[in-house]
Design a protein around this motif. Structure first.
Motif, PDB file in Angstrom:
ATOM      1  N   TYR A  10       0.836  -1.204   0.000  1.00 20.39           N
ATOM      2  CA  TYR A  10       0.000   0.000   0.000  1.00 20.39           C
ATOM      3  C   TYR A  10       0.870   1.252   0.000  1.00 20.39           C
ATOM      4  N   ARG A  11       0.452   2.235  -0.789  1.00 23.18           N
ATOM      5  CA  ARG A  11       1.153   3.524  -0.833  1.00 23.18           C
ATOM      6  C   ARG A  11       0.247   4.607  -0.255  1.00 23.18           C
ATOM      7  N   ASP A  12       0.791   5.389   0.648  1.00 21.73           N
ATOM      8  CA  ASP A  12       0.020   6.465   1.268  1.00 21.73           C
ATOM      9  C   ASP A  12      -0.428   7.534   0.275  1.00 21.73           C
ATOM     10  N   ASN A  13       0.209   7.608  -0.901  1.00 23.96           N
ATOM     11  CA  ASN A  13      -0.155   8.653  -1.858  1.00 23.96           C
ATOM     12  C   ASN A  13      -1.283   8.243  -2.812  1.00 23.96           C
ATOM     13  N   TRP A  14      -1.777   7.025  -2.741  1.00 28.34           N
ATOM     14  CA  TRP A  14      -2.856   6.621  -3.641  1.00 28.34           C
ATOM     15  C   TRP A  14      -4.101   7.494  -3.496  1.00 28.34           C
ATOM     16  N   PRO A  15      -4.549   7.830  -2.276  1.00 26.97           N
ATOM     17  CA  PRO A  15      -5.717   8.721  -2.187  1.00 26.97           C
ATOM     18  C   PRO A  15      -5.453  10.098  -2.810  1.00 26.97           C
ATOM     19  N   SER A  16      -4.265  10.645  -2.634  1.00 26.65           N
ATOM     20  CA  SER A  16      -3.989  11.956  -3.221  1.00 26.65           C
ATOM     21  C   SER A  16      -3.874  11.867  -4.746  1.00 26.65           C
ATOM     22  N   LEU A  17      -3.364  10.758  -5.261  1.00 28.94           N
ATOM     23  CA  LEU A  17      -3.343  10.562  -6.714  1.00 28.94           C
ATOM     24  C   LEU A  17      -4.769  10.537  -7.263  1.00 28.94           C
ATOM     25  N   PHE A  18      -5.660   9.834  -6.561  1.00 28.44           N
ATOM     26  CA  PHE A  18      -7.060   9.821  -6.964  1.00 28.44           C
ATOM     27  C   PHE A  18      -7.623  11.239  -6.970  1.00 28.44           C
ATOM     28  N   ASN A  19      -7.357  12.004  -5.923  1.00 31.61           N
ATOM     29  CA  ASN A  19      -7.888  13.368  -5.849  1.00 31.61           C
ATOM     30  C   ASN A  19      -7.373  14.247  -6.979  1.00 31.61           C
ATOM     31  N   GLU A  20      -6.126  14.059  -7.386  1.00 29.86           N
ATOM     32  CA  GLU A  20      -5.575  14.809  -8.524  1.00 29.86           C
ATOM     33  C   GLU A  20      -6.295  14.422  -9.814  1.00 29.86           C
ATOM     34  N   LEU A  21      -6.476  13.119 -10.026  1.00 25.54           N
ATOM     35  CA  LEU A  21      -7.176  12.650 -11.225  1.00 25.54           C
ATOM     36  C   LEU A  21      -8.623  13.120 -11.220  1.00 25.54           C
ATOM     37  N   ARG A  22      -9.254  13.058 -10.064  1.00 26.14           N
ATOM     38  CA  ARG A  22     -10.641  13.502  -9.927  1.00 26.14           C
ATOM     39  C   ARG A  22     -10.776  14.969 -10.320  1.00 26.14           C
ATOM     40  N   ALA A  23      -9.866  15.809  -9.843  1.00 26.23           N
ATOM     41  CA  ALA A  23      -9.909  17.233 -10.163  1.00 26.23           C
ATOM     42  C   ALA A  23      -9.769  17.468 -11.667  1.00 26.23           C
ATOM     43  N   GLN A  24      -8.897  16.712 -12.317  1.00 26.57           N
ATOM     44  CA  GLN A  24      -8.719  16.849 -13.769  1.00 26.57           C
ATOM     45  C   GLN A  24      -9.985  16.436 -14.512  1.00 26.57           C
ATOM     46  N   ILE A  25     -10.597  15.360 -14.057  1.00 24.02           N
ATOM     47  CA  ILE A  25     -11.823  14.866 -14.698  1.00 24.02           C
ATOM     48  C   ILE A  25     -12.955  15.881 -14.535  1.00 24.02           C
ATOM     49  N   VAL A  26     -13.076  16.468 -13.349  1.00 21.59           N
ATOM     50  CA  VAL A  26     -14.124  17.454 -13.098  1.00 21.59           C
ATOM     51  C   VAL A  26     -13.968  18.653 -14.028  1.00 21.59           C
ATOM     52  N   VAL A  27     -12.730  19.084 -14.257  1.00 23.12           N
ATOM     53  CA  VAL A  27     -12.494  20.206 -15.164  1.00 23.12           C
ATOM     54  C   VAL A  27     -12.981  19.866 -16.574  1.00 23.12           C
ATOM     55  N   GLU A  28     -12.744  18.647 -17.020  1.00 20.79           N
ATOM     56  CA  GLU A  28     -13.085  18.251 -18.389  1.00 20.79           C
ATOM     57  C   GLU A  28     -14.558  17.931 -18.597  1.00 20.79           C
ATOM     58  N   ILE A  29     -15.172  17.232 -17.662  1.00 22.21           N
ATOM     59  CA  ILE A  29     -16.556  16.780 -17.886  1.00 22.21           C
ATOM     60  C   ILE A  29     -17.449  17.047 -16.684  1.00 22.21           C
TER      61      ILE A  29
END
Length: 97
Positions: A10-29
């Motif tokens: 397990y990597r502690d940064n997986w939730p923050s990676l998700f949040n970064e991807l989520r923010a990019q997706i929200v901007v696009e769609i």
């Protein structure tokens, strides 16, 4: 031959990676999104997993799929149109990213 399956601790940064991807997706769609969830094994704190952030995007109308396909493509996601489950659409990140 298929690529080997690699399971990592397990990597502690997986939730923050998700949040970064989520923010990019929200901007696009964003206007088409009902909700976005981090799913799969990387969403389970402490669980070893394949290092792939699985995201489920729920939309209220799949009739607007072309806009969603276009928006996700601009982020490097490929639409997998050969899915038999007509209630879902599948995307994956482009190979090599």
């Amino acid at each position: 031959m298929k690529d080997p399956v690699i399971i990592e601790p397990y990597r502690d940064n997986w939730p923050s990676l998700f949040n970064e991807l989520r923010a990019q997706i929200v901007v696009e769609i964003g206007s088409d999104i009902h909700r976005i969830d981090h799913i799969g094994s990387t969403a389970v704190v402490g669980l070893a997993a394949k290092p792939i952030i699985d995201i489920q995007i729920s939309v209220s109308d799949l009739g607007n799929i072309e806009t969603i396909i276009s928006g996700l493509a601009s982020l490097g996601y490929l639409y997998l149109s050969d899915n038999d489950d007509l209630t879902k659409r599948y995307f994956r990140e482009a190979l090599g990213t």
